[in-house]
Design a protein around this motif. Structure first.
Motif, short mmCIF file in Angstrom:
data_model
loop_
_atom_site.label_atom_id
_atom_site.label_comp_id
_atom_site.label_asym_id
_atom_site.label_seq_id
_atom_site.Cartn_x
_atom_site.Cartn_y
_atom_site.Cartn_z
N ASP A 7 0.80 -1.23 0.00
CA ASP A 7 0.00 0.00 0.00
C ASP A 7 0.83 1.28 0.00
OD1 ASP A 7 -2.35 -1.52 0.04
OD2 ASP A 7 -2.27 -1.67 2.22
N PHE A 8 2.00 1.26 -0.63
CA PHE A 8 2.76 2.49 -0.77
C PHE A 8 2.17 3.30 -1.92
CE2 PHE A 8 6.26 -0.19 1.04
CZ PHE A 8 6.36 0.51 2.23
N PRO A 9 2.17 4.63 -1.79
CA PRO A 9 1.62 5.45 -2.88
C PRO A 9 2.54 5.41 -4.10
CG PRO A 9 2.59 6.84 -1.19
CD PRO A 9 2.62 5.43 -0.67
N PRO A 10 2.01 5.72 -5.28
CA PRO A 10 2.87 5.78 -6.47
C PRO A 10 4.00 6.78 -6.27
CG PRO A 10 0.55 5.92 -7.07
CD PRO A 10 0.61 6.00 -5.58
N GLY A 11 5.18 6.41 -6.71
CA GLY A 11 6.34 7.29 -6.57
C GLY A 11 7.10 7.16 -5.27
N ALA A 12 6.70 6.23 -4.42
CA ALA A 12 7.37 6.05 -3.12
C ALA A 12 8.53 5.07 -3.25
CB ALA A 12 6.37 5.57 -2.08
N TYR A 33 10.79 8.70 4.12
CA TYR A 33 10.86 7.87 5.32
C TYR A 33 12.12 7.00 5.32
CZ TYR A 33 6.11 8.82 6.90
OH TYR A 33 4.99 9.43 7.37
N ILE A 34 12.65 6.79 6.51
CA ILE A 34 13.63 5.75 6.77
C ILE A 34 12.82 4.60 7.37
CG2 ILE A 34 15.71 5.07 8.03
CD1 ILE A 34 15.97 8.19 8.62
N ARG A 35 13.01 3.40 6.86
CA ARG A 35 12.28 2.25 7.39
C ARG A 35 13.26 1.16 7.81
NH1 ARG A 35 8.72 4.10 3.40
NH2 ARG A 35 6.68 4.58 4.29
N SER A 42 7.98 -9.57 9.59
CA SER A 42 7.02 -9.35 8.50
C SER A 42 7.72 -8.77 7.28
CB SER A 42 5.93 -8.37 8.96
OG SER A 42 5.08 -8.04 7.89
N VAL A 43 7.25 -9.13 6.12
CA VAL A 43 7.72 -8.49 4.89
C VAL A 43 6.69 -7.46 4.42
CG1 VAL A 43 9.18 -10.40 4.15
CG2 VAL A 43 6.79 -10.30 3.40
N ARG A 44 5.55 -7.39 5.06
CA ARG A 44 4.49 -6.47 4.68
C ARG A 44 4.55 -5.14 5.43
NH1 ARG A 44 3.39 -7.67 -0.04
NH2 ARG A 44 2.59 -9.75 -0.37
N LYS A 45 5.12 -5.16 6.63
CA LYS A 45 5.14 -3.95 7.45
C LYS A 45 6.51 -3.82 8.11
CE LYS A 45 2.42 -1.55 10.95
NZ LYS A 45 2.98 -0.29 10.60
N CYS A 46 7.07 -2.61 8.04
CA CYS A 46 8.36 -2.37 8.70
C CYS A 46 8.13 -2.35 10.21
CB CYS A 46 8.98 -1.07 8.21
SG CYS A 46 8.03 0.41 8.61
N VAL A 47 9.20 -2.57 10.97
CA VAL A 47 9.06 -2.59 12.42
C VAL A 47 9.28 -1.21 13.04
CG1 VAL A 47 9.59 -5.04 12.70
CG2 VAL A 47 11.45 -3.39 12.72
N MET A 48 9.90 -0.30 12.27
CA MET A 48 10.13 1.07 12.77
C MET A 48 10.30 1.99 11.57
SD MET A 48 10.43 2.70 15.58
CE MET A 48 11.36 3.67 16.69
N GLU A 49 9.87 3.25 11.71
CA GLU A 49 10.09 4.22 10.66
C GLU A 49 10.28 5.61 11.25
OE1 GLU A 49 6.74 3.83 8.04
OE2 GLU A 49 5.44 5.04 9.31
N TRP A 50 11.05 6.42 10.53
CA TRP A 50 11.34 7.79 10.90
C TRP A 50 11.05 8.67 9.69
CZ3 TRP A 50 14.36 3.58 11.63
CH2 TRP A 50 14.67 3.22 12.95
N GLU A 51 10.42 9.83 9.89
CA GLU A 51 10.07 10.70 8.78
C GLU A 51 11.01 11.91 8.73
OE1 GLU A 51 6.21 12.88 6.78
OE2 GLU A 51 6.11 12.26 8.86
N GLU A 52 11.51 12.20 7.54
CA GLU A 52 12.34 13.38 7.32
C GLU A 52 11.47 14.61 7.60
OE1 GLU A 52 14.95 16.31 5.93
OE2 GLU A 52 12.88 16.15 5.32
#
Length: 130
Positions: A7-12, A33-35, A42-52
């Motif tokens: 479910d990532f948007p186009p261009g991500a 994002y850093i993921r 899971s390969v469907r969801k990252c376990v942590m993320e940080w937003e620029e």
């Protein structure tokens, strides 16, 4: 073969990735994002993320293998240092001024220096002699 995330948007798109172990990796890219992925969880969801914080594309990342991350952004040659245990970045280093804006295409760091490759030169930050 599998796909990371859903479910990532186009261009991500992802611009850089770094394996830390056979099961864990970090990614960054166009969506700001850093993921952190753990393929055992899971390969469907990252376990942590940080937003620029300034909505800039992240061209590259590097880690010390422990808690510290560094990212290179698309505007003004900004390098950010992050602590994985926190949500916000620790420090930002703008390496260029507005007329000479350049992405940070690649970076590497040690406890003593950070090297950042921009479109027109290589910057070196000396942590020993600030």
């Amino acid at each position: 073969m599998t796909h990371l995330g859903s479910d990532f948007p186009p261009g991500a798109g992802v611009l850089d990735l770094m394996y830390e172990s056979p099961f864990t990796l970090l990614t960054c890219g166009y969506d700001t994002y850093i993921r952190y992925w753990d393929l055992r969880a899971s390969v469907r969801k990252c376990v942590m993320e940080w937003e620029e914080p300034h909505d800039s594309t992240l061209y590259c990342l590097q880690t010390d293998g422990n808690h510290l991350l560094a990212t290179g952004s698309s505007y003004y040659g900004v390098v950010r240092l992050w602590d994985r245990r926190q949500r916000a970045c620790l420090h930002a280093f703008p390496l260029t001024s507005t007329p000479l804006s350049s992405p940070v295409y690649c970076l590497r760091f040690t406890t003593k220096h950070l090297y950042a490759a921009l479109s027109y030169n290589l910057h070196v930050l000396d942590f020993q002699n600030p």
